[in-house]
Design an enzyme around this catalytic site. Sequence first.
Site, mmCIF file in Angstrom:
data_model
loop_
_atom_site.group_PDB
_atom_site.id
_atom_site.type_symbol
_atom_site.label_atom_id
_atom_site.label_comp_id
_atom_site.label_asym_id
_atom_site.label_seq_id
_atom_site.Cartn_x
_atom_site.Cartn_y
_atom_site.Cartn_z
ATOM 1 N N PRO A 2 0.862 -1.204 0.046
ATOM 2 C CA PRO A 2 -0.033 0.094 0.007
ATOM 3 C C PRO A 2 0.999 1.220 0.069
ATOM 4 C CG PRO A 2 -0.674 -1.690 1.749
ATOM 5 C CD PRO A 2 0.387 -2.199 1.197
ATOM 6 N N GLU A 3 0.141 2.084 -0.945
ATOM 7 C CA GLU A 3 1.201 3.502 -0.994
ATOM 8 C C GLU A 3 0.480 4.468 -0.515
ATOM 9 O OE1 GLU A 3 2.899 3.646 -4.995
ATOM 10 O OE2 GLU A 3 2.974 1.393 -5.205
#
Length: 276
Positions: A2-3
């Site tokens: 996840p960014e």
Amino acid sequence: MPELPEVETIRKDLEGAIVGAIITDIWTDTPKMLSPSFKSVKAESVGKKIVAVKRRAKVLMIDLEGGKCLLIHLKLSGRILLRKPLTKEDIYTHIKIILKLKDGSPLEFRFCDLRKFGYVKLANDEELKKVREGLGPEPLDDLTLEYFQKTLAKSGKPVKTLLMDQEKFSGIGNIYANEAFFAAKVLPMRPAKSLSAEESEKLFNGVSKVIKEGLDNRGTTAKDDFYLDAFGRAGNNESNLKVYQKNGTDCLVCKGKIQRVNLGGRGTFFCPNCQH
């Protein structure tokens, strides 16, 4: 992993659902995921009210009354899922934070992680300050074009490797880096200092563009991704991807083939015709 757009989406979900809730218990089958220890995290958290949910880069920060904070990093494969008690167990659940909401109803905060690289860390103000100071500026917030261009101009590293260095630029990961380079028409393996001022400005704008798209679409759930929002829903941004995981397919602009190479240990996708 996840960014920024995915973690910010989760943060907003949590903010709307658990601020004001009281932590009544914590369970884990993997104590190493909590630091400084499961015992200390539980002792300092149970009975405390959640007063805010914040974020910096890819790190979630759950502020507790009394001044302590729970830092949560999802790493490669982490998920946070909010579930009612007795709901079917989610796969790879290794931590549960049991909450009592403001209306008195219970809720489970489940930390699921296939690889168990993610963590929950209890932090005080001084430790939190160190975390923030160790992270670079982030897109759509405190990252300026001047800083961006100066940082690139001083480095001979591949520009994609530099862009993903969280001490230099925080929140940018592999998905959005690949897409930003395509938007800017710049090859990701070029030395950072080889970019002209015009090219670095295009890359700066490309980063802002793809991060905003990711935020607007509640994140990207790609084919090799574990990302779900806090309610178990996939992101909607995959349809905006132009090169990420598209190797061997036709470029949407020139109809040439998207290629893949390894750069800094990460899959890197680009169009050799459109990007220079």
